[in-house]
Write an enzyme that holds these catalytic residues in place. Structure first.
Site, PDB file in Angstrom:
ATOM      1  N   PHE A   1     -23.640  43.347 -11.231  1.00  0.00           N
ATOM      2  CA  PHE A   1     -23.126  44.360 -12.146  1.00  0.00           C
ATOM      3  C   PHE A   1     -21.651  44.094 -12.437  1.00  0.00           C
ATOM      4  O   PHE A   1     -20.973  43.375 -11.698  1.00  0.00           O
ATOM      5  CB  PHE A   1     -23.298  45.771 -11.557  1.00  0.00           C
ATOM      6  CG  PHE A   1     -22.546  45.996 -10.268  1.00  0.00           C
ATOM      7  CD1 PHE A   1     -21.258  46.519 -10.275  1.00  0.00           C
ATOM      8  CD2 PHE A   1     -23.122  45.673  -9.045  1.00  0.00           C
ATOM      9  CE1 PHE A   1     -20.560  46.712  -9.093  1.00  0.00           C
ATOM     10  CE2 PHE A   1     -22.438  45.870  -7.855  1.00  0.00           C
ATOM     11  CZ  PHE A   1     -21.149  46.389  -7.882  1.00  0.00           C
ATOM     12  N   CYS A   2     -21.173  44.683 -13.529  1.00  0.00           N
ATOM     13  CA  CYS A   2     -19.763  44.589 -13.901  1.00  0.00           C
ATOM     14  C   CYS A   2     -19.412  45.830 -14.715  1.00  0.00           C
ATOM     15  O   CYS A   2     -20.179  46.788 -14.760  1.00  0.00           O
ATOM     16  CB  CYS A   2     -19.481  43.299 -14.675  1.00  0.00           C
ATOM     17  SG  CYS A   2     -20.453  43.134 -16.183  1.00  0.00           S
ATOM     18  N   THR A   3     -18.289  45.833 -15.384  1.00  0.00           N
ATOM     19  CA  THR A   3     -17.822  47.038 -16.083  1.00  0.00           C
ATOM     20  C   THR A   3     -18.752  47.432 -17.223  1.00  0.00           C
ATOM     21  O   THR A   3     -19.264  48.551 -17.271  1.00  0.00           O
ATOM     22  CB  THR A   3     -16.400  46.830 -16.623  1.00  0.00           C
ATOM     23  OG1 THR A   3     -15.542  46.449 -15.554  1.00  0.00           O
ATOM     24  CG2 THR A   3     -15.873  48.117 -17.257  1.00  0.00           C
TER      25      THR A   3
ATOM     26  N   CYS B   1     -21.760  40.100 -16.117  1.00  0.00           N
ATOM     27  CA  CYS B   1     -23.034  39.858 -15.428  1.00  0.00           C
ATOM     28  C   CYS B   1     -23.973  39.035 -16.270  1.00  0.00           C
ATOM     29  O   CYS B   1     -24.776  38.277 -15.742  1.00  0.00           O
ATOM     30  CB  CYS B   1     -23.771  41.140 -15.127  1.00  0.00           C
ATOM     31  SG  CYS B   1     -22.855  42.540 -14.842  1.00  0.00           S
TER      32      CYS B   1
ATOM     33  N   ILE C   1     -21.426  49.298 -15.386  1.00  0.00           N
ATOM     34  CA  ILE C   1     -21.068  50.534 -14.694  1.00  0.00           C
ATOM     35  C   ILE C   1     -20.850  51.675 -15.686  1.00  0.00           C
ATOM     36  O   ILE C   1     -21.186  52.826 -15.402  1.00  0.00           O
ATOM     37  CB  ILE C   1     -19.797  50.320 -13.847  1.00  0.00           C
ATOM     38  CG1 ILE C   1     -20.023  49.217 -12.819  1.00  0.00           C
ATOM     39  CG2 ILE C   1     -19.382  51.617 -13.154  1.00  0.00           C
ATOM     40  CD1 ILE C   1     -18.745  48.756 -12.134  1.00  0.00           C
TER      41      ILE C   1
END
Length: 343
Positions: free
Chosen positions: A187-189, A194, A216
């Protein structure tokens, strides 16, 4: 959003990315910049032959215009259809100026084999994410950098400890093994890192790779706080600094000396001096710290002076103010010259 909430947060923020074939990115850049500036939109958009990435803010009408321009009416035609787009709101304009940058990659990994347009991992919807990361046979990896992870992350997630995304390749080689780690969830922002990281892992022989669709930000928007497995706040790359559930502005602030995000506890640390230092940069060598603090202290003094005068110190507003002041000064000089020539 209710009318009262909208009045309290009058700026609309749009974060977007799309891996797409844009060989004409260089030609599009000035046209896109002119479109945004004409509508007083601010933020950063990155164009590359592999696609577009960025976050911008403006009035709701201006962002609606840009949304249509990107997806249907502008030079992109339909190439950005299906772009990952996330909207939120802000109390104040979160960006200082508008920038449209041309780069080799929209997110820099420097791994040609990682091509999300050709191969990518399995998308996982936010409402399915909790069940996936609770499984014992799944390795959960946060693909963001260390200062972002420090503000908040998912429980059980591995922190690669990277300072830049390009270091993610070293983390994979050092800590992950395709023969052992058969299922990896990342996962990432907002989803872009990702997506590229999943393409990289698949190219390295990993069997099953999953990533959180929309990142996220989508999770915080869609998953109720009482069901959340995300602890802390999500760092965002603008003046809001962080957001929480419902994408409301968080409590984190930013050290203006080293640009590191700070929790409320870090702001209470004796090493924190607004605009000068924080626990992350106060440990610099004495000479470097003295020089740096002198510079940033003067900058903070200028910011406070400008604020007291009701003027902007940074960004497009400051540029306009400086130009207006220059014009007034030139007008005074010209008037004085004319008075003297008339004597």
């Amino acid at each position: 959003m209710t009318a009262s909430a909208s009045a309290a947060e009058p700026f609309k923020v749009m974060a977007l990315y799309k891996f797409a074939d844009l060989p004409d990115a260089a030609a599009i850049r000035p046209v896109l910049a002119a479109f945004c500036c004409a509508r007083r939109i601010r933020g950063t958009l990155i164009l590359a032959p592999e696609g577009i990435n960025g976050t911008v803010a403006g009035t709701p009408d201006a962002i609606a215009d840009l949304h249509r321009y990107l997806l249907a009416e502008g030079p992109f035609d339909t190439r950005l259809a299906g772009a990952e787009i996330k909207f939120s709101h802000a109390r104040e304009m979160p960006f200082l100026r508008m920038k449209v940058r041309l780069k080799p990659e929209i997110v820099t990994l420097r791994a040609p084999e990682a091509n999300p347009a050709r191969i990518v991992g399995t998308y996982v919807a936010p409402d399915q994410w909790n069940a996936l990361i609770a499984r014992n046979d799944v390795v959960v990896v946060d693909t963001r950098n260390d200062y972002e992870v420090g503000l908040g992350t998912f429980r059980r997630a591995l922190d690669p400890g990277t300072r830049t995304f390009t270091e993610f390749k070293d983390f994979v080689a050092r800590e992950l093994d395709p023969a052992r780690d058969r299922k990896v969830a990342m996962f990432c922002t907002g989803g872009i890192r990702c997506e590229k990281a999943s393409a990289y892992l698949l190219a390295q022989g990993f069997e099953e790779v999953f990533h959180l669709k929309g990142g996220i930000l989508a999770y915080l928007e869609q998953v109720p706080a009482e069901r959340s497995r995300f602890d802390g706040e999500c760092f965002v790359f603008d003046e809001r600094v962080s957001v929480g559930h419902g994408l409301v502005e968080g409590e984190a602030s930013l050290c203006r000396a080293c640009r590191h995000p700070l929790t409320a506890m870090e702001c209470a640390d004796p090493a924190f001096v607004e605009g000068v230092s924080c626990p992350h940069c106060a440990g610099d060598a004495a000479r470097e710290r003295t020089l740096k603090q002198a510079r940033v202290a003067e900058r903070q003094r200028q910011v406070e002076l400008a604020r007291a005068r009701g003027l902007a110190h940074l960004g497009d507003d400051a540029t306009r103010t400086a130009q207006e002041q220059k014009c007034r000064k030139q007008a005074r000089k010209e008037a004085s010259r004319q008075r003297q020539s008339g004597q």
